[in-house]
Design a protein around this motif. Structure first.
Motif, short mmCIF file in Angstrom:
data_model
loop_
_atom_site.label_atom_id
_atom_site.label_comp_id
_atom_site.label_asym_id
_atom_site.label_seq_id
_atom_site.Cartn_x
_atom_site.Cartn_y
_atom_site.Cartn_z
N LEU A 526 0.84 -1.18 0.00
CA LEU A 526 0.00 0.00 0.00
C LEU A 526 0.89 1.25 0.00
O LEU A 526 1.73 1.41 0.88
CB LEU A 526 -0.92 0.01 1.22
N GLY A 527 0.70 2.12 -1.00
CA GLY A 527 1.45 3.37 -1.06
C GLY A 527 2.94 3.17 -1.19
O GLY A 527 3.70 3.74 -0.40
N CYS A 528 3.37 2.40 -2.19
CA CYS A 528 4.79 2.06 -2.36
C CYS A 528 5.26 2.39 -3.76
O CYS A 528 4.47 2.50 -4.71
CB CYS A 528 5.03 0.58 -2.08
N LEU A 535 12.83 -8.28 -5.47
CA LEU A 535 12.15 -9.53 -5.13
C LEU A 535 11.52 -9.38 -3.75
O LEU A 535 12.21 -9.17 -2.75
CB LEU A 535 13.14 -10.70 -5.12
N ILE A 536 10.19 -9.50 -3.71
CA ILE A 536 9.43 -9.39 -2.46
C ILE A 536 8.93 -10.78 -2.10
O ILE A 536 8.16 -11.39 -2.87
CB ILE A 536 8.26 -8.39 -2.61
N GLY A 537 9.35 -11.31 -0.98
CA GLY A 537 9.00 -12.66 -0.58
C GLY A 537 7.53 -12.80 -0.21
O GLY A 537 6.78 -11.83 -0.13
N LEU A 542 3.89 -4.30 3.33
CA LEU A 542 4.56 -3.00 3.11
C LEU A 542 3.48 -1.94 3.05
O LEU A 542 2.97 -1.59 1.98
CB LEU A 542 5.36 -3.03 1.80
N THR A 543 3.10 -1.39 4.20
CA THR A 543 2.00 -0.44 4.28
C THR A 543 2.33 0.83 5.06
O THR A 543 1.52 1.75 5.08
CB THR A 543 0.78 -1.11 4.95
N ASN A 544 3.48 0.88 5.75
CA ASN A 544 3.82 2.01 6.60
C ASN A 544 2.67 2.35 7.54
O ASN A 544 2.18 3.48 7.61
CB ASN A 544 4.19 3.23 5.75
N LYS A 545 2.22 1.36 8.27
CA LYS A 545 1.06 1.49 9.14
C LYS A 545 1.27 2.55 10.20
O LYS A 545 0.33 3.25 10.61
CB LYS A 545 0.76 0.13 9.79
N THR A 580 8.54 -10.05 5.71
CA THR A 580 9.04 -8.72 6.06
C THR A 580 7.89 -7.74 6.24
O THR A 580 6.95 -7.71 5.44
CB THR A 580 10.00 -8.21 4.96
N VAL A 581 7.96 -6.94 7.28
CA VAL A 581 6.94 -5.93 7.57
C VAL A 581 7.61 -4.56 7.62
O VAL A 581 8.57 -4.36 8.36
CB VAL A 581 6.22 -6.21 8.90
#
Length: 582
Positions: A526-528, A535-537, A542-545, A580-581
């Motif tokens: 979200l928003g990236c 490569l994203i596992g 990935l949201t920058n919560k 990954t977060v």
């Protein structure tokens, strides 16, 4: 300029000239502007030498009304220690270069006052608009695209120039001003590069062979990198300095010493579609020395404090004032408001687009006469040359552009412009016309051709208000909304993507192999902004919560991520482990 043509106007304020020694042969006088702003004639016994002109700074803005042209101080730089004692005071202008012929503009009346009034009190117009006696034709126009600016705060420009950034999944920013030139029948285009120019040079050389101008047409797009000389060992210092160096070196000429009658100066980092033939028509009909492309914007829709604002007569195109990055209180003087409008945000301003047409004479007199710029300063068209031209009584007119226009000066503007192609209502109203940029029903936009397979959707997926490029593979259960997906990106199953820009890869299975998706199963983005070869596992979030505004996690190889203005940017070549977060 030849100041002898205005000696009659200076006579009232001129102080007596110093006495001449007996027997001294005086061949000509040279005017000097004193610290009290009065002119005096200084006799000299030998012809003047060209001044080594260096921009020092501007007059104080404390007493200068909003919209008034800011004059610039120039002085002769001492070339040795022995000359240091003779350096002119910073509050005066040294002896100007005197030409043999006075500058005569057929479109300017002789009784025009040289001082400029503030835009809050619109000056009485005392100029007549006279068409140019020798109209400029498109085959005599040389386009100069400025594509070398640095951008240290944008994570996308760490390895490439801003003009080389991708737009609309397929194009690069530089493609739009060059496409405007080709569609407007401009046959000589010069791209001036400097900052991280390798990718940009490769793209321009590959995308614009002579055939793009039409078979049998004589046209070219030449890349001119920045250069250093024995005398100037620094890189170009500002947009005007960059053009000056190439102008003086003779690089802005075509085959057979072809020389333009007018120079079309363009930014390589702005998004718009324009037919420059209309702008040349305005230039010819008004007899202008300089024509500025302007976009009339509602004040509440733009960040006017970071733009250049022109003061234009309401019933004409003549420009009588200019202000670069005005202060908020100055906007009240610059804005044009209807009678019944009380809210300043509903008023309009004429925003400088960074698109200029200079006559050959104006270019040489304003830019070509500068011999040297001291390191540590800079000279730009908007901040320096245009105010100086207004203060020197050049005929300047505005050409209003009615379509979409957006400068790309930072990551946020690039991000919002991209996504507005798919969702015009996602951001501010000023992005409403962004989708017209990639509408090739009338005029083409050129770029590097690719031979890729079409996009493929396997299973049932939900794709809403998004742009999907060639070679993309979308697996079952994916949800893509308000996003731009570049070429050859592969999504695993059940991936959720919203307001994300993927730059993509130049070919299928570029580094990860056919069985490894670029975005692993069940990941949420979200928003990236995801650069090439990332490569994203599986199961990454990935949201920058937490709403972090600025952060950087980068290893010694330049891999990792950067958060700038709340946007997550995954840098080129980064591998994010599963789960990954960010």
């Amino acid at each position: 300029r030849d100041y002898r043509s205005v000696q009659s106007k200076m006579h009232a304020t001129m102080s007596p000239a110093p006495a001449v020694a007996a027997g001294q042969a005086v061949t000509r006088g040279r005017p000097r502007l004193l610290a009290n702003r009065n002119w005096t004639m200084v006799p000299c016994a030998r012809p003047l030498k060209p001044a080594r002109v260096v921009r020092l700074g501007s007059f104080s803005d404390l007493s200068k009304p909003a919209g008034q042209a800011g004059s610039r101080k120039f002085f002769n730089s001492a070339s040795s220690e022995s000359d240091a004692a003779r350096k002119v005071s910073v509050s005066a202008i040294s002896e100007p270069v005197v030409s043999d012929q006075p500058r005569v503009s057929p479109s300017v009346d002789e009784d025009v006052p040289r001082n400029l009034r503030p835009s809050s009190v619109v000056p009485e117009r005392r100029r007549r608009v006279n068409p140019a006696p020798n109209p400029v034709t498109m085959d005599k126009v040389g386009a100069v695209v400025l594509a070398g600016g640095a951008d240290s705060n944008n994570p996308l420009t760490r390895s490439q120039a801003r003009a080389a950034l991708r737009f609309g999944a397929t194009y690069r920013l530089i493609d739009f001003p060059i496409a405007n030139c080709i569609n407007s029948k401009v046959r000589r285009v010069f791209v001036l590069t400097q900052w991280n120019s390798h990718t940009l040079n490769q793209h321009v050389n590959s995308a614009y062979p002579p055939e793009v101008f039409g078979f049998g047409e004589q046209g070219s797009v030449d890349v001119l990198p920045s250069n250093q000389t024995v005398r100037e060992k620094s890189w170009s210092l500002g947009s005007a300095d960059c053009v000056r160096r190439h102008l003086q070196s003779g690089a802005l000429k075509g085959p057979g010493q072809w020389e333009p009658e007018a120079y079309l100066i363009l930014s390589g980092e702005a998004l718009y579609r324009m037919d420059y033939q209309d702008m040349i028509k305005t230039h010819n009909e008004t007899g202008a020395d300089i024509t500025i492309g302007v976009s009339k914007q509602r004040l509440g829709d733009v960040d006017a404090t970071n733009l250049g604002i022109c003061s234009v007569y309401t019933d004409d195109t003549q420009v009588y004032g200019f202000r670069e990055k005005p202060k908020p209180d100055e906007l009240r003087e610059l804005a044009q408001c209807e009678k019944n409008v009380s809210d300043l945000n509903d008023c309009h301003v004429h925003v400088n687009m960074g698109v200029y047409i200079f006559s050959s004479r104006a270019m040489k007199e304003l830019v070509g006469v500068i011999e040297h710029i001291d390191e540590g300063t800079s000279v730009d068209f908007g901040r320096d040359i245009i105010p100086m031209a207004i203060g020197s009584n050049y005929q300047i007119h505005a050409h209003e552009h009615g379509g979409f226009w957006q400068p790309v000066r930072n990551l946020r503007e690039w991000y919002e412009s991209n996504l507005s192609i798919c969702s015009p209502d996602l951001f501010r109203k000023m992005y409403a016309g962004a989708s017209a940029l990639i509408d090739v029903s009338k005029d083409q936009v050129f770029t590097v051709p690719r031979t890729l397979p079409p996009a493929r959707f396997t299973g049932v997926s939900d794709c809403e208000s998004s742009l999907i490029s060639d070679g993309v593979v979308v697996a079952n259960g994916c949800r893509i909304k308000d996003s731009v997906v570049g070429p050859c990106v592969v999504f695993g199953e059940d991936v959720s993507v919203e307001r994300v820009i993927f730059n993509g890869h130049p070919e299928m299975a570029h580094i990860h192999g056919n069985d490894v998706p670029d975005v692993g199963r069940g990941s949420v983005l979200l928003g990236c902004v995801v650069q090439s070869d990332v490569l994203i596992g599986a199961g990454c979030v990935l949201t920058n919560k937490k709403g972090v505004k600025k952060a950087e996690v980068v290893d010694e190889n330049g891999h990792g991520y950067v958060i700038e203005n709340g946007l997550i940017t995954i840098l080129e070549g980064t591998v994010l482990e599963a789960g990954t977060v960010i």
